[in-house]
Design a protein around this motif. Structure first.
Motif, short mmCIF file in Angstrom:
data_model
loop_
_atom_site.label_atom_id
_atom_site.label_comp_id
_atom_site.label_asym_id
_atom_site.label_seq_id
_atom_site.Cartn_x
_atom_site.Cartn_y
_atom_site.Cartn_z
N ASP A 197 37.96 56.50 38.53
CA ASP A 197 38.35 56.61 39.94
C ASP A 197 37.37 55.75 40.75
O ASP A 197 36.17 56.01 40.74
N TRP A 198 37.87 54.74 41.41
CA TRP A 198 36.98 53.80 42.11
C TRP A 198 36.13 54.49 43.17
O TRP A 198 35.01 54.05 43.48
N LYS A 199 36.62 55.61 43.73
CA LYS A 199 35.87 56.32 44.76
C LYS A 199 34.62 56.99 44.20
O LYS A 199 33.70 57.33 44.94
N GLU A 200 34.58 57.20 42.88
CA GLU A 200 33.43 57.84 42.24
C GLU A 200 32.56 56.83 41.50
O GLU A 200 31.67 57.22 40.75
N MET A 201 32.84 55.55 41.74
CA MET A 201 32.12 54.52 41.00
C MET A 201 31.25 53.69 41.93
O MET A 201 31.57 53.47 43.10
N LEU A 216 20.03 29.92 44.49
CA LEU A 216 19.13 30.15 43.38
C LEU A 216 19.70 31.22 42.47
O LEU A 216 20.55 32.02 42.87
N LYS A 217 19.22 31.27 41.24
CA LYS A 217 19.71 32.29 40.32
C LYS A 217 19.22 33.67 40.75
O LYS A 217 18.09 33.84 41.18
N THR A 218 20.10 34.63 40.63
CA THR A 218 19.78 36.00 41.00
C THR A 218 20.73 36.93 40.27
O THR A 218 21.66 36.49 39.59
N TRP A 219 20.52 38.24 40.41
CA TRP A 219 21.43 39.20 39.80
C TRP A 219 22.69 39.32 40.65
O TRP A 219 22.62 39.55 41.86
N THR A 220 23.83 39.16 40.02
CA THR A 220 25.11 39.32 40.68
C THR A 220 25.75 40.60 40.16
O THR A 220 25.87 40.79 38.95
N THR A 221 26.10 41.49 41.07
CA THR A 221 26.67 42.77 40.67
C THR A 221 28.11 42.90 41.16
O THR A 221 28.50 42.29 42.15
N HIS A 222 28.86 43.72 40.44
CA HIS A 222 30.26 43.92 40.77
C HIS A 222 30.61 45.40 40.61
O HIS A 222 30.01 46.11 39.80
N GLY A 223 31.59 45.83 41.37
CA GLY A 223 32.08 47.20 41.26
C GLY A 223 33.36 47.34 42.04
O GLY A 223 33.50 46.75 43.12
N PRO A 224 34.33 48.10 41.53
CA PRO A 224 35.62 48.24 42.23
C PRO A 224 35.47 49.01 43.54
O PRO A 224 34.82 50.05 43.59
N ARG A 225 36.08 48.47 44.58
CA ARG A 225 36.02 49.13 45.90
C ARG A 225 37.41 49.47 46.42
O ARG A 225 37.58 49.77 47.60
N SER A 226 38.39 49.40 45.53
CA SER A 226 39.76 49.77 45.90
C SER A 226 40.54 50.02 44.61
O SER A 226 40.08 49.68 43.51
#
Length: 286
Positions: A197-201, A216-226
């Motif tokens: 459930d994206w609302k709990e993630m 510059l290089k850096t940490w790229t993060t992802h997560g579902p928002r819908s």
């Protein structure tokens, strides 16, 4: 100290006041910046020597560290109870801290409690790793097994904790029979994703690289928002299952319904360095 041991600020200072000849005690307004220190090194040695100090023996540095971890887990688990929503955990933390603060609430105190909340998350990440390695059967390990890993994972973002850092530490814990019930290994093909459930993630995956050609290089993060983003994320996971069905996955957590799944996948063939992997963590209640 009052927050750690669950006693009021006034009680702490009343107790310490009797030891001003051996301790340097900072005023409560700056106690978070100026730690309690011994005026005489011999007094510290005395407390760590069971033969000399008797009932006042405090244990070794490792004993003290484990006691602190135990107390932190107990406080954290109290603020993450089954009746407390994930979105209310930080509020529960502030309420717990406020009950032990004898001063009127102020912006400075609220800020201190917020910073302490974030620092606690950082500290617990190290504690999860170290206790899992060394403290089988201890009170701290028992408290660790009660930890709601799903809520903890969700709240890492509030503390600006790198997802990859957390996943790497979890994957570093060796698989041994004594950790049965807290950590186990499966393969990616064994996972199911219908419960997500994206609302709990929160953030679900992260890698190291450039966001654009000029950055510059850096940490790229992802997560579902819908719902749409969750559908796309699950589709990617299923494709990964088909391509790498035997990829190793760790299921972490002593409470079945509050577990998480963590794994890493190489971004190029023969990858060995940490920055050549994509790191994943997803809720995985069982």
């Amino acid at each position: 100290m009052s927050i750690l041991f669950g006693i009021t600020q006034n009680t702490v200072y009343a107790s310490l006041d009797k030891s001003r000849s051996t301790l340097k005690i900072s005023d409560w307004k700056v106690a978070d910046k100026k730690p309690l220190t011994f005026l005489h090194a011999s007094f510290s040695d005395y407390l760590k020597d069971s033969k000399r100090s008797g009932d006042f023996y405090v244990g070794s540095e490792e004993d003290i560290k484990e006691e602190v971890w135990f107390r932190l887990f107990e406080i954290w688990n109290k603020c993450c109870g089954d009746d407390i929503a994930t979105s209310s955990v930080e509020l529960a933390w502030h309420q717990y801290c406020s009950e032990l603060t004898d001063q009127s609430s102020s912006r400075a105190i609220e800020k201190f409690h917020t910073n302490l909340f974030r620092d606690t998350i950082h500290g617990l990440i190290k504690a999860i790793h170290d206790i899992s390695l060394n403290s089988k059967g201890s009170p701290a390990y028992t408290s660790l097994r009660k930890l709601d890993m799903r809520k903890f994972y969700y709240l890492m973002n509030a503390a600006d904790v790198g997802l990859a850092h957390f996943v790497i530490r979890l994957l570093d814990i060796p698989l041994e029979p004594r950790r049965i019930g807290f950590i186990r290994e499966v393969q990616l093909k064994d996972l199911e994703f219908g419960h997500l459930d994206w609302k709990e993630m929160s953030t679900t995956h992260s890698h190291y690289g450039k966001k654009s050609k000029i950055s510059l290089k850096t940490w790229t993060t992802h997560g579902p928002r819908s719902s749409a983003e969750l559908t796309a994320f699950v589709s990617d996971l299923k494709s990964l299952q088909e391509d790498s069905p035997e990829l190793e996955v760790r299921i972490i957590g002593g409470v079945p319904k509050e577990r998480v799944a963590v794994f890493e996948r190489p971004l190029k063939e023969g990858a060995k360095d940490w920055n050549n992997f994509m790191y994943y963590i997803i809720p995985y209640p069982e």
